[in-house]
Design an enzyme around this catalytic site. Sequence first.
Site, mmCIF file in Angstrom:
data_model
loop_
_atom_site.group_PDB
_atom_site.id
_atom_site.type_symbol
_atom_site.label_atom_id
_atom_site.label_comp_id
_atom_site.label_asym_id
_atom_site.label_seq_id
_atom_site.Cartn_x
_atom_site.Cartn_y
_atom_site.Cartn_z
ATOM 1 N N ASP A 242 18.228 25.929 25.579
ATOM 2 C CA ASP A 242 17.904 24.560 26.344
ATOM 3 C C ASP A 242 16.779 23.801 25.591
ATOM 4 O OD1 ASP A 242 16.032 26.366 27.212
ATOM 5 O OD2 ASP A 242 16.573 26.612 29.280
ATOM 6 N N ASN B 209 14.153 31.665 40.495
ATOM 7 C CA ASN B 209 15.345 31.231 41.334
ATOM 8 C C ASN B 209 16.684 31.483 40.779
ATOM 9 O OD1 ASN B 209 15.419 29.644 39.143
ATOM 10 N ND2 ASN B 209 15.511 27.635 40.153
ATOM 11 N N HIS C 244 17.810 31.114 37.693
ATOM 12 C CA HIS C 244 18.415 30.424 36.794
ATOM 13 C C HIS C 244 18.481 31.258 35.432
ATOM 14 C CE1 HIS C 244 14.485 28.215 35.471
ATOM 15 N NE2 HIS C 244 14.723 29.385 34.807
ATOM 16 N N GLU D 243 20.423 25.621 36.900
ATOM 17 C CA GLU D 243 19.765 25.806 38.184
ATOM 18 C C GLU D 243 20.473 26.118 39.162
ATOM 19 O OE1 GLU D 243 16.634 26.015 38.029
ATOM 20 O OE2 GLU D 243 15.756 24.164 37.431
HETATM 21 P P1 PGA Z 1 9.652 33.061 31.504
HETATM 22 O O1 PGA Z 1 10.740 31.976 32.093
HETATM 23 O O2 PGA Z 1 10.307 33.919 30.623
HETATM 24 O O3 PGA Z 1 8.616 32.196 31.531
HETATM 25 O O4 PGA Z 1 9.217 33.727 32.907
HETATM 26 C C1 PGA Z 1 12.074 32.439 32.290
HETATM 27 C C2 PGA Z 1 13.013 31.630 32.665
HETATM 28 O O5 PGA Z 1 12.622 30.705 33.347
HETATM 29 O O6 PGA Z 1 14.294 31.597 32.362
#
Ligand code: PGA
Length: 260
Positions: free
Chosen positions: A67, A136, A138, A143
């Site tokens: 992404d 959450n 994702h 999302e």
């Molecule tokens: P993080 O994010 O590795 O900074 O915890 C993971 C994500 O949101 O996919």
Amino acid sequence: MRVIECDSQDQAADLAAREILQALERKPDLVLGLATGSTPIGVYERLARAKREGRADFSRVRTFNLDEYVGLPADHPQSYRTFMRTHLFDHVDIRPSNVHFPPVDGADLAAACADYERQIADCGGIDIQILGIGSNGHIGFNEPTSSLASRTRLKTLTDKTLADNARFYGPGDEQPQLATTMGIATILAARRILLQSFGQKKAHAVRAAVEGPVSSFCPASALQLHPDVTFLLDGDSAALLTMRSYYRRVRENELRLGQR
Ligand code: PGA
């Protein structure tokens, strides 16, 4: 689904990096799906070390990032292109022409996103997809309520994701609210998936992903449909799994039998 509760984040990163380096030995033109965020940094450190020590050759590796934010220039400190240069690309010999990110501009973003899917297919598909998980649930920026059949496209980030990532932005900075992301179906098309999750704030999402129903409300639960997914968890992230002792026993047997 393999669920491995690791002794530490370092051990999880060791296991993930080892799988990638072994795959690279078997296939020098490996196609890697890459993730950003704090979670995969340890893996990238280990890949960079393997390169430095002459144990790995990335010159034929192709990469596709999950992404990217829409609205940030490539050289913005918070862009994922900057993140990848800082944590991996500046330290290994991946050729710039073999690096791919989802498109973030152009007159027809949807067509460019479809082209991203074609580029992945033209490389023969993703061999190993590295993933984190949002609090959450994702994966990438898919999302909650993302279609389980989704492909690369534009997404609006949820309040939860914006809040989780607000720490990277100063008071006057504008935080992007849009991103393009591989879809859930894009991720599920990878041959192998390595998901790492660390910290107690991910424990609910991990439980929903591993033990909950398959639901677009927890996008990571779609991984239950994939034949070769490994969850590499620290104890805090594994804390809410109801079958925690079973996963430990499975791992013990796996190690005793000398499998992976
Ligand atoms: P993080 O994010 O590795 O900074 O915890 C993971 C994500 O949101 O996919």
